[in-house]
Design an enzyme around this catalytic site. Structure first.
Site, PDB file in Angstrom:
ATOM      1  CB  VAL A  63      50.899   8.719   3.282  1.00  0.00           C
ATOM      2  CG1 VAL A  63      51.547  10.057   3.490  1.00  0.00           C
ATOM      3  CG2 VAL A  63      50.760   8.429   1.807  1.00  0.00           C
ATOM      4  CB  CYS A  64      55.434   5.296   2.493  1.00  0.00           C
ATOM      5  SG  CYS A  64      54.613   3.788   1.931  1.00  0.00           S
ATOM      6  CE1 TYR A  65      59.205   8.283  -2.640  1.00  0.00           C
ATOM      7  CE2 TYR A  65      59.824   6.900  -0.777  1.00  0.00           C
ATOM      8  CZ  TYR A  65      60.061   7.994  -1.591  1.00  0.00           C
ATOM      9  OH  TYR A  65      61.141   8.794  -1.345  1.00  0.00           O
ATOM     10  N   GLY A  67      52.699   2.388  -0.044  1.00  0.00           N
ATOM     11  CA  GLY A  67      51.959   1.700   1.009  1.00  0.00           C
ATOM     12  C   GLY A  67      52.723   0.597   1.697  1.00  0.00           C
ATOM     13  CG  PHE A  92      52.091  10.998  -2.391  1.00  0.00           C
ATOM     14  CD1 PHE A  92      51.390  11.971  -1.697  1.00  0.00           C
ATOM     15  CD2 PHE A  92      52.580  11.296  -3.650  1.00  0.00           C
ATOM     16  CE1 PHE A  92      51.183  13.231  -2.259  1.00  0.00           C
ATOM     17  CE2 PHE A  92      52.387  12.547  -4.215  1.00  0.00           C
ATOM     18  CZ  PHE A  92      51.683  13.511  -3.513  1.00  0.00           C
TER      19      PHE A  92
END
Length: 106
Positions: A63-65, A67, A92
């Site tokens: 997961v990142c900010y 996608g 996220f």
């Protein structure tokens, strides 16, 4: 699996409930302020140790900010030998919107 799969937060949550490892590739300060419970912060400083200790066959959810960065990280992890890798579409931010009670600080 030779490539990672893009999945929505709902599928990531199902994998999490089944014991998948969640890694968060956002910056350390952002991770500390809010993240998915039991997720592991992964950055350039921690990745070698993480890979050395990881079960390469266990499902791994990145997961990142939003996608985007998670896709690059997921592709890299596949290249490092992980066989079951997923990237969370919407990152996220969509996770938090979908599961507002499934985030923690610290």
């Amino acid at each position: 699996m030779t490539e990672f799969k893009r999945i929505p937060p709902e599928q990531a949550q199902a994998l999490r409930e089944q014991g998948a490892v969640l890694v968060d590739v956002r910056d350390a300060q952002t991770f500390q302020s809010n993240h998915i419970p039991d997720s592991v912060h992964l950055d350039n400083h921690s990745i070698a140790d993480f890979i050395a200790k990881a079960d390469l066959d266990k499902p791994l959810v990145v997961v990142c900010y939003h996608g985007n960065s998670s896709q690059s990280a997921a592709a890299y992890l596949v290249g490092q030998g992980f066989s079951d890798v997923y990237s969370v579409d919407g990152g996220f931010e969509l996770w938090r919107a979908t599961y507002p009670d499934e985030t923690v600080q610290g």
